[in-house]
Design a protein around this motif. Structure first.
Motif, PDB file in Angstrom:
ATOM      1  N   TYR A 102       0.842  -1.194   0.000  1.00 50.98           N
ATOM      2  CA  TYR A 102       0.000   0.000   0.000  1.00 50.98           C
ATOM      3  C   TYR A 102       0.879   1.246   0.000  1.00 50.98           C
ATOM      4  N   TYR A 104       1.252   4.539   0.912  1.00 53.25           N
ATOM      5  CA  TYR A 104       0.491   5.344   1.866  1.00 53.25           C
ATOM      6  C   TYR A 104       0.808   6.829   1.822  1.00 53.25           C
ATOM      7  N   LEU A 237      -3.789  -0.998   8.346  1.00 50.22           N
ATOM      8  CA  LEU A 237      -3.713  -0.409   7.005  1.00 50.22           C
ATOM      9  C   LEU A 237      -5.041   0.241   6.633  1.00 50.22           C
ATOM     10  N   LEU A 240      -5.370   3.602   8.264  1.00 48.81           N
ATOM     11  CA  LEU A 240      -4.598   4.661   7.612  1.00 48.81           C
ATOM     12  C   LEU A 240      -5.362   5.314   6.469  1.00 48.81           C
ATOM     13  N   LYS A 241      -6.340   4.596   5.943  1.00 47.11           N
ATOM     14  CA  LYS A 241      -7.104   5.117   4.810  1.00 47.11           C
ATOM     15  C   LYS A 241      -8.324   5.934   5.231  1.00 47.11           C
ATOM     16  N   MET A 246      -5.633  10.314   7.347  1.00 48.60           N
ATOM     17  CA  MET A 246      -4.944  10.930   6.219  1.00 48.60           C
ATOM     18  C   MET A 246      -4.694  12.414   6.479  1.00 48.60           C
ATOM     19  N   ILE A 256      -0.643  12.621   0.410  1.00 50.66           N
ATOM     20  CA  ILE A 256      -1.422  11.395   0.524  1.00 50.66           C
ATOM     21  C   ILE A 256      -2.166  11.141  -0.778  1.00 50.66           C
TER      22      ILE A 256
END
Length: 272
Positions: A102, A104, A237, A240-241, A246, A256
């Motif tokens: 990913y 990021y 993960l 984090l999205k 973000m 991002i």
């Protein structure tokens, strides 16, 4: 009869003890993280732990060193690299959970000096040619992506050959920051995410190096095949999205991917 009961108790005790470490660590993941995440992830981890009740065990260092350690069996669940190339190499070697790379964030390079410096940063990297400049701190380009970016930027500006004898190399970008903040170097080429941290923000000033002057610092994470807690790693993960996460990363100077929030942000992370 008593002897038989004693053996039963001993066997049960041995069984419980043998499983207890795994149970105790079931809600914890070990993360190898690039040093430019040191301050951002302090806040990110606090939010994740508050939201889920799970724990993150973070170890910071250079991406290249982590790459070597993971190849040799280091027991991490997740690897956050400052260079997407390292996770890709691990993936090619079959050491990652397939399909979990990913991208990021993208990092940014800055030139930083302490508040007491009289150097004029508006000249960009040409400032490094000023005779008042003593040591220049950069991360070691042998294994630190920000070091690679620093050398590329200096070459682009046409100053590398003149200043290379003044370079002092940090093991990672955090040690590079320590060199310049402590006065062991007068100028540092650092990650913007570190320059925006409270201590650095209050004690110095910086100028961003144009992103076109060095290779993109595309940062990527990956879940390792050896992870004993892949579900929690996937959960992090996903966290984090989230738009809030973000936005936090952006406050620390990371760029991002703009499509991530739209695709994943509506899915909240459930508390455990």
């Amino acid at each position: 009869m008593a002897h038989k009961k004693l053996w039963t108790v001993l066997l049960l005790t041995t069984f419980v003890c043998s499983w207890y470490p795994a149970i105790a660590g079931a809600d914890e993941i070990k993360i190898a993280a690039a040093s430019d995440l040191t301050f951002a992830f302090k806040d990110v981890a606090a939010q994740f732990e508050k939201q889920t009740g799970s724990k993150l065990k973070l170890t910071y260092g250079s991406s290249g060193n982590f790459f070597s350690q993971i190849q040799n069996g280091a027991p991490f669940d997740l690897f956050f690299s400052a260079d997407v190339g390292y996770p890709q190499k691990l993936d090619a070697a079959g050491l990652t959970e397939p399909g979990t790379i990913y991208e990021y964030a993208s990092g940014k390079l800055v030139m930083w000096v302490p508040n007491g410096s009289t150097l004029e940063l508006s000249r960009g990297l040409a400032t490094l040619l000023d005779p008042r400049v003593g040591k220049i701190a950069i991360a070691n380009p042998q294994h630190a992506p920000y070091g690679v970016a620093a050398v590329a930027a200096m070459r682009h500006a046409g100053v590398y050959d003149q200043v290379k004898s003044k370079l002092v190399l940090g093991e990672n970008i955090s040690q590079t920051e320590q060199f310049v903040q402590s006065g062991n170097a007068g100028v540092g080429l650092l990650a913007l995410s570190l320059a925006l941290a409270p201590a650095m923000k209050d004690s110095g000033r910086y100028v961003e190096i144009p992103a076109s002057d060095y290779p993109p610092l595309i940062q990527a994470a990956v879940i390792l095949k050896s992870s004993r807690n892949k579900e929690l790693a996937k959960q992090f993960l996903k966290f984090l999205k989230q738009p809030e996460t973000m936005a936090l990363m952006e406050r620390y100077g990371f760029s991002i991917p703009k499509d991530v929030a739209a695709a994943h942000g509506e899915n909240e992370i459930p508390a455990r």
